[in-house]
Motif scaffolding. Structure first.
Motif, PDB file in Angstrom:
ATOM      1  N   VAL A  22       0.867  -1.175   0.000  1.00 45.11           N
ATOM      2  CA  VAL A  22       0.000   0.000   0.000  1.00 45.11           C
ATOM      3  C   VAL A  22       0.902   1.223   0.000  1.00 45.11           C
ATOM      4  N   VAL A  23       0.731   2.091  -0.984  1.00 46.62           N
ATOM      5  CA  VAL A  23       1.551   3.297  -1.104  1.00 46.62           C
ATOM      6  C   VAL A  23       0.743   4.477  -0.593  1.00 46.62           C
ATOM      7  N   ARG A  48       5.659   8.273   2.791  1.00 43.97           N
ATOM      8  CA  ARG A  48       6.847   9.101   2.562  1.00 43.97           C
ATOM      9  C   ARG A  48       7.153  10.027   3.729  1.00 43.97           C
ATOM     10  N   PHE A  49       6.116  10.448   4.489  1.00 44.61           N
ATOM     11  CA  PHE A  49       6.322  11.395   5.581  1.00 44.61           C
ATOM     12  C   PHE A  49       6.333  10.679   6.923  1.00 44.61           C
ATOM     13  N   GLU A  50       6.567  11.469   7.986  1.00 46.84           N
ATOM     14  CA  GLU A  50       6.569  10.917   9.325  1.00 46.84           C
ATOM     15  C   GLU A  50       5.143  10.703   9.824  1.00 46.84           C
ATOM     16  N   GLY A 178       8.544   7.380   6.463  1.00 43.27           N
ATOM     17  CA  GLY A 178       9.801   7.855   5.897  1.00 43.27           C
ATOM     18  C   GLY A 178      10.263   7.033   4.708  1.00 43.27           C
ATOM     19  N   HIS A 179       9.338   6.374   4.020  1.00 48.40           N
ATOM     20  CA  HIS A 179       9.651   5.561   2.840  1.00 48.40           C
ATOM     21  C   HIS A 179       8.927   6.174   1.634  1.00 48.40           C
ATOM     22  N   LEU A 193       8.741  -1.491  -7.381  1.00 41.67           N
ATOM     23  CA  LEU A 193       8.759  -0.200  -6.718  1.00 41.67           C
ATOM     24  C   LEU A 193      10.182   0.130  -6.296  1.00 41.67           C
ATOM     25  N   THR A 194      10.580   1.355  -6.525  1.00 42.59           N
ATOM     26  CA  THR A 194      11.834   1.875  -6.002  1.00 42.59           C
ATOM     27  C   THR A 194      11.501   2.856  -4.898  1.00 42.59           C
ATOM     28  N   VAL A 195      12.129   2.676  -3.748  1.00 40.93           N
ATOM     29  CA  VAL A 195      11.787   3.439  -2.546  1.00 40.93           C
ATOM     30  C   VAL A 195      13.030   4.133  -2.033  1.00 40.93           C
ATOM     31  N   ASP A 196      12.881   5.416  -1.706  1.00 40.80           N
ATOM     32  CA  ASP A 196      13.962   6.183  -1.100  1.00 40.80           C
ATOM     33  C   ASP A 196      13.761   6.242   0.412  1.00 40.80           C
TER      34      ASP A 196
END
Length: 381
Positions: A22-23, A48-50, A178-179, A193-196
Motif C-alpha cells: 500500500v503506497v 513518505r512522511f513521518e 519515511g519511505h 517499486l523503487t523506494v527512497d
C-alpha cells in the motif's frame, strides 16, 4: 560467463518480494492495510512522511460523520463504514465516533429528498421547523427547514489513525514511515517499486499495489494508468470560540446560494479547540509540496462574515485557521478501481474521511479479487 558487477549483486540481494504493498499511509492507506492484514494477507504500507504529519488531508482532531446523503452508493458505503468503525473500536478499545447528531439546512428541497432517502432505509431522521431547531441549538441561526439525523456527529480523526495503524500491526502488517516511492512500474511478474529511505535506494516487487497517496497520486502512478483529472486545493476552515459555554452543538451542513457566500458550509464541535467551520471546496489550486499553509485573506474574511451572520453563539473574530488539502475529481465522486495489478483509491473530494474503513474494505476487495468491482460511480472511466 561474465560475473555481475557489485552494484548488480547488491540490487539483486536487496530486492524484497511481498504480496501486497500500500503506497500512502494516511487514513485510506492505513484502512486498506488494516483490512488486508485482518484477512490474513501479508502487506507492507509505505508512507513518505513521518507519522502524524500535517501535509495531507488526514490530520486533525475531528471529521464530520455526516450521513445526509441521498445517493444509494454513498448510503451503502456509509452503512459499511458505521459497522467497520464500530468493529475497529471494539478491536482497539478506542471509541472513534461521537454521535451528537447532525443538522442540514438551507435548501428545503434537498432536505426533503435526503429525509426520504434516509427514512426509506430505516435511518432515524426528522425535519424540524427553523424555530424548533433554533430552540434546540441556540448558538445557530436557521431560516429554513432543518434535517436532524441523531446517528451522526464526528469521527475522532487523530485517534482513528492511531487505531487503524495499531489494528493493522496487530494482524502482522508492516507500516513504514519515511519511505518515499520514487518509481512504480507494472511488469508481467508483479509491480516493481523503487523506494527512497534517507537517501538510500530500496527495491520491492509486489504482486498487487494499492495507491492511496492523496494529492501525490498522479506523480506515483505510471503515465499509462488511466487516471482522470484530480485537482488539489488548499482549504482553510477555522475553529471559532463559543461565547456560551453551555450551548449544545451538533455537526452541521449549511446549503447556501452562491449570491453572497462562495460555497456550502460544513462544521462540527471539536472539544478543546472550539467549533470548526469551513466553506466546502473553495481553496486555491496548489502543488502539495509548495503550499502556503495560510488562508486566502478574502476567503478568511468571508468566513468571518458568515459566522457573524449565522452563529450567534460563536465569536466571529476568534478564528484559528486550519490548513488541509482536498484532492477532488470533477464529479466529487471517489475513485475506487483496479487496472492490472494496480488498485487506486483517490479523489475523496473533501468528504471521504467518514467512509475510511469502508473505503479500505472496498480497496482490499479490489486488491484480492480481480473480478470485484466497486459501485459504478466510483469506477475509472
Amino acid at each position: 560467463m561474465p560475473r555481475p558487477s557489485a552494484s548488480e549483486t547488491w540490487e539483486a540481494s536487496v530486492t524484497e518480494h511481498v504480496p501486497y504493498v500500500v503506497v500512502g499511509a494516511g487514513a485510506m492507506g492505513l484502512a486498506t492495510t488494516w483490512q488486508l492484514a485482518r484477512r490474513g494477507r501479508r502487506v507492507v504500507a509505505l508512507e513518505r512522511f513521518e507519522r502524524g504529519h500535517t501535509r495531507g488531508a488526514s490530520h486533525g482532531a475531528t471529521r464530520n460523520f455526516n450521513n445526509a446523503y441521498g445517493a444509494a452508493h454513498y448510503l451503502d458505503l456509509l452503512t459499511l463504514a458505521r459497522a467497520e468503525w464500530d468493529e475497529l473500536s471494539r478491536a482497539t478499545g478506542e471509541p472513534l465516533l461521537r454521535l451528537h447528531g447532525l443538522v442540514t439546512h438551507g435548501d428545503d428541497a434537498v432536505v426533503a429528498d435526503v429525509h426520504r432517502a434516509l427514512v426509506a432505509r430505516g435511518e432515524r431522521a426528522e425535519v424540524l421547523a427553523a424555530h424548533e431547531a433554533a430552540r434546540r441549538w441556540s448558538g445557530m441561526r436557521f431560516t429554513d427547514d432543518v434535517l436532524f439525523t441523531p446517528d451522526a456527529g464526528v469521527v475522532r480523526a487523530s485517534a482513528a489513525l492511531d487505531a487503524l495503524e495499531h489494528g493493522a500491526r496487530s494482524h502482522g502488517a508492516d507500516v513504514r514511515f519515511g519511505h518515499r516511492v520514487v518509481s512504480l512500474d507494472e511488469r508481467a511478474d508483479g509491480v516493481a517499486l523503487t523506494v527512497d529511505v534517507d537517501g538510500e535506494r530500496h527495491d520491492l516487487v509486489a504482486e498487487t499495489v494499492v495507491v492511496t497517496s492523496g494529492a501525490w497520486t498522479p506523480g506515483i502512478l505510471p503515465a499509462s494508468f488511466p487516471l482522470p483529472r484530480l485537482t488539489v486545493t488548499e482549504e482553510s476552515p477555522a475553529h471559532f470560540t463559543p461565547t456560551a459555554p453551555d450551548a449544545r452543538w451538533p455537526s452541521f451542513n449549511h446549503l447556501l446560494s452562491p449570491q453572497r457566500y462562495p460555497a456550502n458550509v460544513y462544521g462540527m464541535p471539536t472539544p478543546g479547540e472550539g467549533v470548526k467551520v469551513g466553506f466546502h471546496l473553495v481553496g486555491p489550486v496548489v502543488d502539495p509540496d509548495a503550499r502556503s499553509f495560510r488562508p486566502v485573506p478574502a476567503q478568511a474574511a468571508q468566513l468571518r462574515d458568515y459566522v457573524a451572520e449565522w452563529f450567534p453563539g460563536l465569536d466571529a473574530d476568534s478564528a484559528e485557521p486550519i490548513s488541509c488539502t482536498y484532492t477532488s475529481t470533477d464529479s466529487q465522486d471517489f475513485l475506487l478501481d483496479r487496472r492490472g495489478r494496480i488498485v487506486v483509491g483517490a479523489g475523496f473530494s473533501g468528504h471521504g474521511f467518514k467512509f475510511t474503513p469502508a473505503v479500505g474494505s472496498v480497496l482490499a476487495d479490489l486488491a484480492t479479487d480481480d473480478g470485484f468491482r466497486a459501485a459504478e460511480p466510483f469506477r475509472l472511466p
